[in-house]
Scaffold this active site. Structure first.
Site, PDB file in Angstrom:
ATOM      1  N   HIS A  53      -3.920  -4.777  -9.720  1.00 35.49           N
ATOM      2  CA  HIS A  53      -4.808  -3.656  -9.020  1.00 35.49           C
ATOM      3  C   HIS A  53      -6.355  -4.235  -9.468  1.00 35.49           C
ATOM      4  O   HIS A  53      -6.498  -4.847 -10.513  1.00 35.49           O
ATOM      5  CB  HIS A  53      -4.817  -2.444  -9.898  1.00 35.49           C
ATOM      6  CG  HIS A  53      -5.505  -1.194  -9.324  1.00 35.49           C
ATOM      7  ND1 HIS A  53      -5.330  -0.828  -8.360  1.00 35.49           N
ATOM      8  CD2 HIS A  53      -6.744  -0.691 -10.032  1.00 35.49           C
ATOM      9  CE1 HIS A  53      -6.549   0.140  -8.179  1.00 35.49           C
ATOM     10  NE2 HIS A  53      -7.382  -0.107  -9.117  1.00 35.49           N
ATOM     11  N   ASN A  91       2.634  -4.941 -10.381  1.00 39.29           N
ATOM     12  CA  ASN A  91       1.498  -4.809  -9.351  1.00 39.29           C
ATOM     13  C   ASN A  91       0.399  -5.320  -9.866  1.00 39.29           C
ATOM     14  O   ASN A  91       0.144  -5.505 -11.028  1.00 39.29           O
ATOM     15  CB  ASN A  91       1.553  -3.341  -9.146  1.00 39.29           C
ATOM     16  CG  ASN A  91       0.262  -2.972  -8.270  1.00 39.29           C
ATOM     17  OD1 ASN A  91       0.290  -3.572  -6.987  1.00 39.29           O
ATOM     18  ND2 ASN A  91      -0.333  -1.948  -8.372  1.00 39.29           N
ATOM     19  N   MET A 105       0.968  -1.114   0.241  1.00 38.19           N
ATOM     20  CA  MET A 105      -0.037   0.022   0.265  1.00 38.19           C
ATOM     21  C   MET A 105       0.925   1.102  -0.100  1.00 38.19           C
ATOM     22  O   MET A 105       0.228   2.514   0.474  1.00 38.19           O
ATOM     23  CB  MET A 105      -0.831  -0.039   1.347  1.00 38.19           C
ATOM     24  CG  MET A 105      -1.836  -1.337   1.284  1.00 38.19           C
ATOM     25  SD  MET A 105      -2.691  -1.658  -0.200  1.00 38.19           S
ATOM     26  CE  MET A 105      -4.225  -0.834   0.194  1.00 38.19           C
TER      27      MET A 105
HETATM   28  C1  GRF Z   1      -5.894  -7.047  -3.799  1.00 38.51           C
HETATM   29  O1  GRF Z   1      -7.172  -6.739  -4.326  1.00 38.51           O
HETATM   30  C2  GRF Z   1      -4.957  -6.335  -4.871  1.00 38.51           C
HETATM   31  O2  GRF Z   1      -5.426  -6.202  -6.333  1.00 38.51           O
HETATM   32  C3  GRF Z   1      -4.623  -4.829  -4.354  1.00 38.51           C
HETATM   33  O3  GRF Z   1      -4.577  -5.029  -3.121  1.00 38.51           O
HETATM   34  C4  GRF Z   1      -5.216  -6.125  -2.467  1.00 38.51           C
HETATM   35  C5  GRF Z   1      -4.340  -7.207  -1.837  1.00 38.51           C
HETATM   36  O4  GRF Z   1      -5.269  -8.279  -1.547  1.00 38.51           O
HETATM   37  N1  GRF Z   1      -3.460  -4.237  -4.662  1.00 38.51           N
HETATM   38  P1  GRF Z   1      -4.141  -9.450  -0.662  1.00 38.51           P
HETATM   39  O5  GRF Z   1      -3.599  -8.852   0.683  1.00 38.51           O
HETATM   40  O6  GRF Z   1      -3.498 -10.087  -1.678  1.00 38.51           O
HETATM   41  O7  GRF Z   1      -5.351 -10.187   0.069  1.00 38.51           O
END
Ligand code: GRF
Length: 195
Positions: free
Chosen positions: A108, A106, A89
């Site tokens: 998304h 990445n 994040m």
């Molecule tokens: C996912 O939806 C990804 O696309 C976004 O953050 C979320 C992470 O989920 N960047 P997780 O931690 O992998 O369960």
């Protein structure tokens, strides 16, 4: 080809990648999991898969540049060639981008360039669009702006709640991300980041 995954929270995408390594879909191993949150659940998942992990937080450093420098050093120390963001994040800083050109990827949860930012699923749901999806892209200095590598659509049905849509998106992510990463690793072959 040495791989690091960077994640801040739950880590379901990390787990999908680790499973794909385990079942041979991804022809490499994950050498390092880094989390910028010391209590992130993803660290437990790394332990379960016996993947080495490291964690430190921005607040431990004087500023963002010092944090990035420590992260860069960690990646260099582990001779990492490919950096996979999986729910990481933070904006990736210039130093890291320069050290890993076209080597930071990445995922998304929307069809970029639509609905970038922190709430891709909710924003698409609230906009009332008929379809949204998942994007895998190279990382640049913007927020979810780098060149797109792959996308997969998800239809939003009239009866879908936000929770149902979230489940549908995550299911697509867990299939798409390992498949795209496997393809990238095969294309890179034995090239290291220094080549
Ligand atoms: C996912 O939806 C990804 O696309 C976004 O953050 C979320 C992470 O989920 N960047 P997780 O931690 O992998 O369960």
């Amino acid at each position: 080809m040495k791989i690091a995954v960077l994640a801040s929270g739950n880590g379901s995408n990390f787990e999908a990648l680790a499973n794909a390594v385990r079942n041979g879909e991804i022809p490499a191993k994950i050498d390092l999991l880094f989390s910028d949150h010391q209590d992130a659940y993803v660290l437990k998942r790394a332990e379960k898969f016996q993947i080495p992990s490291e964690s430190f937080e921005l607040k431990e450093f004087e500023n963002k540049a010092a944090y990035e420098y420590a992260l860069l050093n960690l990646l260099k120390k582990n001779q990492i060639d490919l950096v996979i963001l999986a729910g990481y994040m933070r904006i990736v800083g210039e130093k890291l981008l320069q050290a890993f050109p076209k080597r930071i990827i990445n995922i998304h949860p929307a069809l970029l360039p639509s609905f970038p930012g922190l709430h891709g699923i909710k924003d698409a749901f609230e906009a009332g669009v008929a379809e949204t999806g998942v994007t895998v892209h190279y990382v640049d200095s913007g927020v979810d702006t780098g060149p797109v590598i792959a996308q997969e659509k998800v239809i939003i049905d009239k009866n879908d709640t936000l929770e149902i849509l979230e489940e549908k998106i995550h299911a697509v992510e867990h299939g798409l991300y390992p498949a795209v990463i496997a393809k990238i690793i095969k294309e890179l072959g034995h090239e290291t980041c220094a080549d």
